[in-house]
Motif scaffolding. Structure first.
Motif, PDB file in Angstrom:
ATOM      1  N   LEU A 234       1.039  -1.089  -0.121  1.00  6.91           N
ATOM      2  CA  LEU A 234       0.128  -0.107  -0.146  1.00  6.91           C
ATOM      3  C   LEU A 234       0.876   1.329   0.004  1.00  6.91           C
ATOM      4  O   LEU A 234       0.438   2.315  -0.718  1.00  6.91           O
ATOM      5  CB  LEU A 234      -0.796   0.225   1.191  1.00  6.91           C
ATOM      6  CG  LEU A 234      -1.941  -1.073   1.202  1.00  6.91           C
ATOM      7  CD1 LEU A 234      -2.894  -0.980   2.500  1.00  6.91           C
ATOM      8  CD2 LEU A 234      -2.874  -0.962  -0.093  1.00  6.91           C
ATOM      9  N   GLU A 235       2.230   1.274   0.627  1.00  7.54           N
ATOM     10  CA  GLU A 235       2.817   2.353   0.901  1.00  7.54           C
ATOM     11  C   GLU A 235       3.507   2.681  -0.527  1.00  7.54           C
ATOM     12  O   GLU A 235       3.612   3.845  -1.013  1.00  7.54           O
ATOM     13  CB  GLU A 235       4.082   2.108   1.811  1.00  7.54           C
ATOM     14  CG  GLU A 235       3.569   2.041   3.133  1.00  7.54           C
ATOM     15  CD  GLU A 235       3.264   3.533   3.730  1.00  7.54           C
ATOM     16  OE1 GLU A 235       2.233   4.101   3.333  1.00  7.54           O
ATOM     17  OE2 GLU A 235       4.163   4.256   4.422  1.00  7.54           O
ATOM     18  N   HIS A 236       3.868   1.426  -1.440  1.00  4.24           N
ATOM     19  CA  HIS A 236       4.672   1.667  -2.702  1.00  4.24           C
ATOM     20  C   HIS A 236       3.421   2.103  -3.612  1.00  4.24           C
ATOM     21  O   HIS A 236       3.782   2.877  -4.359  1.00  4.24           O
ATOM     22  CB  HIS A 236       4.723   0.157  -3.058  1.00  4.24           C
ATOM     23  CG  HIS A 236       6.206  -0.023  -2.837  1.00  4.24           C
ATOM     24  ND1 HIS A 236       7.344   0.001  -3.489  1.00  4.24           N
ATOM     25  CD2 HIS A 236       6.932  -0.582  -1.517  1.00  4.24           C
ATOM     26  CE1 HIS A 236       8.549  -0.428  -3.040  1.00  4.24           C
ATOM     27  NE2 HIS A 236       8.000  -0.644  -1.605  1.00  4.24           N
ATOM     28  N   ILE A 282      -4.775   3.948   5.943  1.00  9.66           N
ATOM     29  CA  ILE A 282      -5.391   3.573   4.548  1.00  9.66           C
ATOM     30  C   ILE A 282      -6.679   4.448   4.311  1.00  9.66           C
ATOM     31  O   ILE A 282      -6.578   4.809   2.954  1.00  9.66           O
ATOM     32  CB  ILE A 282      -6.417   2.208   5.011  1.00  9.66           C
ATOM     33  CG1 ILE A 282      -5.153   1.143   4.871  1.00  9.66           C
ATOM     34  CG2 ILE A 282      -7.079   1.703   3.583  1.00  9.66           C
ATOM     35  CD1 ILE A 282      -5.736  -0.245   5.555  1.00  9.66           C
ATOM     36  N   ALA A 283      -7.202   5.272   5.165  1.00 11.87           N
ATOM     37  CA  ALA A 283      -8.344   6.223   4.928  1.00 11.87           C
ATOM     38  C   ALA A 283      -7.614   7.500   4.196  1.00 11.87           C
ATOM     39  O   ALA A 283      -7.990   7.883   3.412  1.00 11.87           O
ATOM     40  CB  ALA A 283      -8.926   6.536   6.208  1.00 11.87           C
ATOM     41  N   GLU A 284      -6.504   7.768   4.667  1.00 15.01           N
ATOM     42  CA  GLU A 284      -5.684   8.998   4.143  1.00 15.01           C
ATOM     43  C   GLU A 284      -5.233   8.539   2.705  1.00 15.01           C
ATOM     44  O   GLU A 284      -5.374   9.583   1.877  1.00 15.01           O
ATOM     45  CB  GLU A 284      -4.414   9.181   5.112  1.00 15.01           C
ATOM     46  CG  GLU A 284      -5.053   9.981   6.203  1.00 15.01           C
ATOM     47  CD  GLU A 284      -3.855  10.289   7.108  1.00 15.01           C
ATOM     48  OE1 GLU A 284      -4.064  10.745   8.139  1.00 15.01           O
ATOM     49  OE2 GLU A 284      -2.789   9.564   7.009  1.00 15.01           O
ATOM     50  N   HIS A 285      -4.622   7.244   2.371  1.00 20.47           N
ATOM     51  CA  HIS A 285      -4.549   6.863   1.050  1.00 20.47           C
ATOM     52  C   HIS A 285      -5.581   7.033   0.220  1.00 20.47           C
ATOM     53  O   HIS A 285      -5.799   7.574  -1.078  1.00 20.47           O
ATOM     54  CB  HIS A 285      -3.719   5.525   1.007  1.00 20.47           C
ATOM     55  CG  HIS A 285      -2.389   5.473   1.684  1.00 20.47           C
ATOM     56  ND1 HIS A 285      -1.545   4.541   0.831  1.00 20.47           N
ATOM     57  CD2 HIS A 285      -1.805   6.283   2.456  1.00 20.47           C
ATOM     58  CE1 HIS A 285      -0.218   4.730   1.357  1.00 20.47           C
ATOM     59  NE2 HIS A 285      -0.311   5.665   2.318  1.00 20.47           N
ATOM     60  N   LEU A 286      -6.708   6.553   0.672  1.00 24.64           N
ATOM     61  CA  LEU A 286      -7.946   6.562  -0.358  1.00 24.64           C
ATOM     62  C   LEU A 286      -8.181   8.016  -0.602  1.00 24.64           C
ATOM     63  O   LEU A 286      -8.734   8.205  -1.620  1.00 24.64           O
ATOM     64  CB  LEU A 286      -9.086   5.712   0.430  1.00 24.64           C
ATOM     65  CG  LEU A 286      -8.783   4.312   0.303  1.00 24.64           C
ATOM     66  CD1 LEU A 286      -9.881   3.427   1.465  1.00 24.64           C
ATOM     67  CD2 LEU A 286      -9.269   3.678  -1.116  1.00 24.64           C
ATOM     68  N   GLU A 287      -8.208   8.839   0.431  1.00 20.96           N
ATOM     69  CA  GLU A 287      -8.679  10.239  -0.042  1.00 20.96           C
ATOM     70  C   GLU A 287      -7.766  10.767  -0.910  1.00 20.96           C
ATOM     71  O   GLU A 287      -8.248  11.504  -1.753  1.00 20.96           O
ATOM     72  CB  GLU A 287      -8.640  11.015   1.561  1.00 20.96           C
ATOM     73  CG  GLU A 287      -8.604  12.639   1.154  1.00 20.96           C
ATOM     74  CD  GLU A 287      -8.563  13.364   2.352  1.00 20.96           C
ATOM     75  OE1 GLU A 287      -9.043  14.730   2.101  1.00 20.96           O
ATOM     76  OE2 GLU A 287      -8.132  13.010   3.405  1.00 20.96           O
ATOM     77  N   ILE A 288      -6.406  10.475  -1.015  1.00 23.25           N
ATOM     78  CA  ILE A 288      -5.562  11.286  -1.984  1.00 23.25           C
ATOM     79  C   ILE A 288      -6.055  10.462  -3.474  1.00 23.25           C
ATOM     80  O   ILE A 288      -5.914  11.153  -4.313  1.00 23.25           O
ATOM     81  CB  ILE A 288      -4.057  10.724  -1.556  1.00 23.25           C
ATOM     82  CG1 ILE A 288      -3.952  11.567  -0.385  1.00 23.25           C
ATOM     83  CG2 ILE A 288      -3.031  11.064  -2.606  1.00 23.25           C
ATOM     84  CD1 ILE A 288      -2.574  11.207   0.162  1.00 23.25           C
ATOM     85  N   PHE A 289      -6.210   9.298  -3.413  1.00 21.44           N
ATOM     86  CA  PHE A 289      -6.633   8.681  -4.718  1.00 21.44           C
ATOM     87  C   PHE A 289      -7.688   9.119  -5.378  1.00 21.44           C
ATOM     88  O   PHE A 289      -7.833   9.566  -6.474  1.00 21.44           O
ATOM     89  CB  PHE A 289      -6.695   7.151  -4.379  1.00 21.44           C
ATOM     90  CG  PHE A 289      -5.317   6.202  -4.016  1.00 21.44           C
ATOM     91  CD1 PHE A 289      -4.126   6.841  -4.683  1.00 21.44           C
ATOM     92  CD2 PHE A 289      -5.479   5.346  -3.438  1.00 21.44           C
ATOM     93  CE1 PHE A 289      -2.897   6.211  -4.465  1.00 21.44           C
ATOM     94  CE2 PHE A 289      -4.240   4.502  -3.151  1.00 21.44           C
ATOM     95  CZ  PHE A 289      -3.055   5.098  -3.593  1.00 21.44           C
ATOM     96  N   HIS A 290      -8.846   9.183  -4.115  1.00 20.31           N
ATOM     97  CA  HIS A 290     -10.029   9.719  -4.808  1.00 20.31           C
ATOM     98  C   HIS A 290     -10.110  11.373  -5.310  1.00 20.31           C
ATOM     99  O   HIS A 290     -10.556  11.711  -6.222  1.00 20.31           O
ATOM    100  CB  HIS A 290     -11.103   9.724  -3.481  1.00 20.31           C
ATOM    101  CG  HIS A 290     -11.518   8.158  -3.221  1.00 20.31           C
ATOM    102  ND1 HIS A 290     -12.054   8.027  -2.018  1.00 20.31           N
ATOM    103  CD2 HIS A 290     -11.515   7.293  -3.959  1.00 20.31           C
ATOM    104  CE1 HIS A 290     -12.336   6.837  -1.878  1.00 20.31           C
ATOM    105  NE2 HIS A 290     -11.979   6.161  -3.101  1.00 20.31           N
TER     106      HIS A 290
END
Length: 339
Positions: A234-236, A282-290
């Protein structure tokens, strides 16, 4: 002229006798002059680098020299072509087009290939150990563990030294670590200053389908089992696959030096990382992707900076919890050094 050609050919069969870019140039020049390559063959940096098991830097230098000498011509900004404008471009792998390497040079490239094959694993293992203290790297043990020569092992350690992961003392012994709280703060500061800049350079070009796939992986990790390897992936997905796609090589290398010891440590998080922290990440990654997927690039960039600033605190707590590596975690060439 024949004496010069003979001397150069002799040097090509002596590993290390020529700088890499010059060796590549000499081989390509001979193939062009002797009409081994077909007219119209397209020579690009990536294809040349792959054929010679090299990076794009020496490949580019060799091609530019061929161009200056009029042996190839520029081709639509995407490489070079052998022959005049009337010839039809031919795209072939260089070995299929007739490339043959001198014996000595082929041996050197095979050695270089072994170095490139083991380097990512060694780099990861060394980076993952930094949070656990200071380690001596045994060059002979590294060579034996990976089944390579001492020369290849030394090349790997020298490359690690350039990334800042290892250093040598006055007795030429190699050491890694420790990752202190102060160093951790410095790494995160570099990341929250530079990663948003890197993301801003690539944000408009990221494919929505790729972002959707990354979002699905993050959602699966949010709702399922969170293995250390999953967390590292996920970090990658964000910090490596997207951020390090930026075109500025110096920026990429600087960011990567600060990412390495932090991302690699995820392989040992299973016993120490809290589920709450993982859920937040994970929530922060999803926000960035969205945000990226919906074209809100400035918001995605701001969210990335906020994510990295917040993550510093949780990583300091984690660093304080790490005491000894898990069983069978250290490869035999990494020896703990008592403080």
């Amino acid at each position: 002229m024949k004496m010069l050609e003979s001397s150069r050919n002799k040097r090509l069969n002596e590993p290390g006798a020529l700088p890499l870019y010059e060796a590549i140039y000499s081989v390509l020049r001979d193939h062009i002059v002797d009409a081994v390559f077909p007219p119209g063959l397209v020579l690009g940096e990536t294809g040349v680098a792959r054929a010679f098991s090299a990076s794009r830097v020496p490949a580019a230098a060799a091609l530019k020299r061929l161009h200056r000498e009029g042996l190839v011509r520029a081709f639509q900004g995407r490489g070079y072509v052998i022959g005049g404008h009337a010839v039809k471009p031919v795209r072939l792998e260089l070995f299929r087009a007739g490339l043959r390497l001198p014996a000595g040079l082929a041996q050197e490239f095979r050695s270089r290939k072994r170095h490139e094959l083991i380097y990512p694993k060694v780099e990861h293992d060394v980076a993952a150990c930094l949070s656990y203290g200071r380690f001596l790297l045994n060059e002979s043990a590294l060579a034996e563990h990976h089944g390579v020569s001492r020369t290849v092992a030394h090349e790997v350690l020298t490359k690690l030294e350039r990334t800042g992961l290892v250093s040598r003392d006055s007795n030429q012994r190699w050491y890694a670590g420790p990752l202190t709280e102060e160093l951790l703060r410095e790494h995160f500061e570099m990341r929250w200053l530079l990663e948003p800049i890197a993301l801003s350079q690539v944000a408009p070009e990221i494919d929505k389908a790729e972002l959707d796939a990354k979002s699905r992986r993050a959602e699966e990790a949010r709702d399922g089992k969170r293995l250390p390897t999953t967390l590292e992936s996920l970090e990658h997905d964000l910090h490596v696959d997207l951020v390090l796609r930026c075109p500025n090589q110096q920026l990429r290398e600087t960011i990567r030096r600060s990412q390495l010891p932090i991302i690699a440590t995820h392989s040992t998080f299973e016993q120490h990382q809290s589920r709450e922290e993982i859920s937040t990440m994970i929530a922060e990654h999803l926000e960035i992707f969205h945000c990226l997927s919906s074209g809100r690039h400035k918001k995605a960039i701001a969210a990335l900076e906020g994510h990295l600033r917040r993550s510093l605190g949780s990583n300091i707590v984690l660093l304080q919890r790490l005491r000894t590596p898990p069983p069978d975690f250290l490869p035999p060439y990494l020896v703990p050094v008592q403080a």
